[in-house]
Enzyme design. Sequence first.
Site, short mmCIF file in Angstrom:
data_model
loop_
_atom_site.label_atom_id
_atom_site.label_comp_id
_atom_site.label_asym_id
_atom_site.label_seq_id
_atom_site.Cartn_x
_atom_site.Cartn_y
_atom_site.Cartn_z
CG HIS A 223 -0.28 0.30 2.50
ND1 HIS A 223 0.44 -0.66 3.17
CD2 HIS A 223 -0.18 1.43 3.24
CE1 HIS A 223 0.93 -0.12 4.28
NE2 HIS A 223 0.58 1.14 4.35
C1 UD1 Z 1 -2.26 5.53 5.96
C2 UD1 Z 1 -0.96 5.96 6.62
C3 UD1 Z 1 0.07 4.86 6.49
C4 UD1 Z 1 -0.46 3.53 7.00
C5 UD1 Z 1 -1.75 3.22 6.26
C6 UD1 Z 1 -2.38 1.93 6.65
C7 UD1 Z 1 -0.45 8.35 6.49
C8 UD1 Z 1 0.43 9.36 5.86
N1 UD1 Z 1 -0.41 7.14 5.95
O1 UD1 Z 1 -2.02 5.38 4.57
O2 UD1 Z 1 1.21 5.21 7.25
O3 UD1 Z 1 0.49 2.52 6.78
O4 UD1 Z 1 -2.67 4.30 6.53
O5 UD1 Z 1 -3.49 1.69 5.83
O6 UD1 Z 1 -1.14 8.67 7.43
N2 UD1 Z 1 -9.35 4.79 1.75
C9 UD1 Z 1 -10.53 4.13 1.73
N3 UD1 Z 1 -11.15 3.86 2.91
C10 UD1 Z 1 -10.63 4.21 4.11
C11 UD1 Z 1 -9.40 4.91 4.12
C12 UD1 Z 1 -8.78 5.18 2.94
O7 UD1 Z 1 -11.05 3.80 0.67
O8 UD1 Z 1 -11.24 3.91 5.15
C13 UD1 Z 1 -8.65 5.07 0.48
C14 UD1 Z 1 -8.96 6.45 -0.06
O9 UD1 Z 1 -9.00 6.37 -1.44
C15 UD1 Z 1 -7.76 7.26 0.37
C16 UD1 Z 1 -6.65 6.22 0.28
O10 UD1 Z 1 -7.26 4.99 0.69
O11 UD1 Z 1 -7.55 8.37 -0.43
C17 UD1 Z 1 -5.48 6.50 1.16
O12 UD1 Z 1 -5.90 6.70 2.52
P1 UD1 Z 1 -5.00 7.60 3.51
O13 UD1 Z 1 -5.61 7.64 4.85
O14 UD1 Z 1 -4.71 8.92 2.85
O15 UD1 Z 1 -3.60 6.86 3.55
P2 UD1 Z 1 -3.21 5.31 3.54
O16 UD1 Z 1 -2.61 4.99 2.22
O17 UD1 Z 1 -4.30 4.43 4.05
#
Ligand code: UD1
Length: 387
Positions: A223
């Site tokens: 991820h």
């Molecule tokens: C975040 C953390 C990362 C951690 C990871 C675990 C930061 C900078 N990154 O990254 O350190 O390892 O979480 O998962 O804080 N999304 C969904 N549903 C959700 C949450 C996210 O669909 O419940 C999708 C959305 O498209 C979103 C993308 O995932 O834009 C990324 O989510 P985000 O919270 O920005 O960062 P992660 O990649 O999950």
Amino acid sequence: MTAPSISMAPGPVMCIVGARPNFMKMAPILRALAAHAPGLPTMLVHTGQHYDRDMSDRLFTDLGLPRPDINLDVGSGTHAVQTADVMRRFEPALDTHRPSCVIVVGDVNSTLACTLVAVKKNVPVVHVEAGLRSYDRKMPEEINRVLTDQVADRLYITERSAGDNLRREGVAPERICFVGNVMIDSLLANREHAQRPADTLRAHGVDPAVLAGAGRFGVVTLHRPSNVDDAPVLGRLLDVLAEVAERLPLVFVQHPRTRGNIERFGLSQRIDPRRVVLLPPQGYLEMLGLMAEATLVLTDSGGLQEETTALGVPCLTLRANTERPITVDEGTNTMVGDDRVAILQCVDEILAGRGKRGRTPEFWDGRAAERIAADLGAWLADSRRHP
Ligand code: UD1
């Protein structure tokens, strides 16, 4: 600008969670504070950085976390938007509840955002899992770690090398306390409740014979933006995984970011459904069961590097660096980056029974949260006496 409105108020200990890897770290801390520090009432704040049922609610249930007292509902956004939204929404909660301290865990955007709000209001900040460094400032988590540790007041560390990193950055040694790994507290507490992989597959309509036929399987998670946000990089990794899958079947547990990008970049056909089982994000007990039974794990997650070390399962980390060096030095982790030859060589070694077995690092014994509870009460009392 108004002056900081809070100063050492004897309010609750405010515990912050935002994203999936925070939940398994906070659950044992809440339990240990309730059991060993009854004089320190707690309050749980969820920033809502992760909000899907699969990314959040299920883990709350699996880990026995209480329903959050406050949910800031920030959701997804760019780093700036997400961090700013957490800060704007957290400030009034802090003003209303006047906590005695704020506990943040890990390195996600919510960790840094809540830290910044609290320190500027003179509310002590306690960082659990402090001092880890990849020394790769392109990782958003590295920025979150460095900044949080510079301003947090009490720094609990999972491995001794984290203390060395902090001291190199000028952190006073008396702010640092080695307690071990709270995430491993969760793992050990839940190990015997882990869900069997066959049941996990059945729950998703997959015939477990896919794995049973081979007698063994690998687990994959990916991820990190550096691995999944760029089409050629992700395509190359999927090609290597296809070669690994020729050797043993894989269960690929897909983060929403990764699943979205595979579709968007038109890479779905690189995954052979006869050798690779695709699953959505799993609950804690399902993931634990899959890892515990796996022959090997291929991942770019920080947490899985530690969990596989605790489980004694070989882990190949698809990154150039790790902020958790003890998993390589003492545990089962090998850094393989995106090096096709290295990955296939390591897989062959593991399949030949020559994978790293490792040993359990110091204080990864299921009692890290107890050590935090014991230290925190004394430290808070001391900080009140000598503000
Ligand atoms: C975040 C953390 C990362 C951690 C990871 C675990 C930061 C900078 N990154 O990254 O350190 O390892 O979480 O998962 O804080 N999304 C969904 N549903 C959700 C949450 C996210 O669909 O419940 C999708 C959305 O498209 C979103 C993308 O995932 O834009 C990324 O989510 P985000 O919270 O920005 O960062 P992660 O990649 O999950």
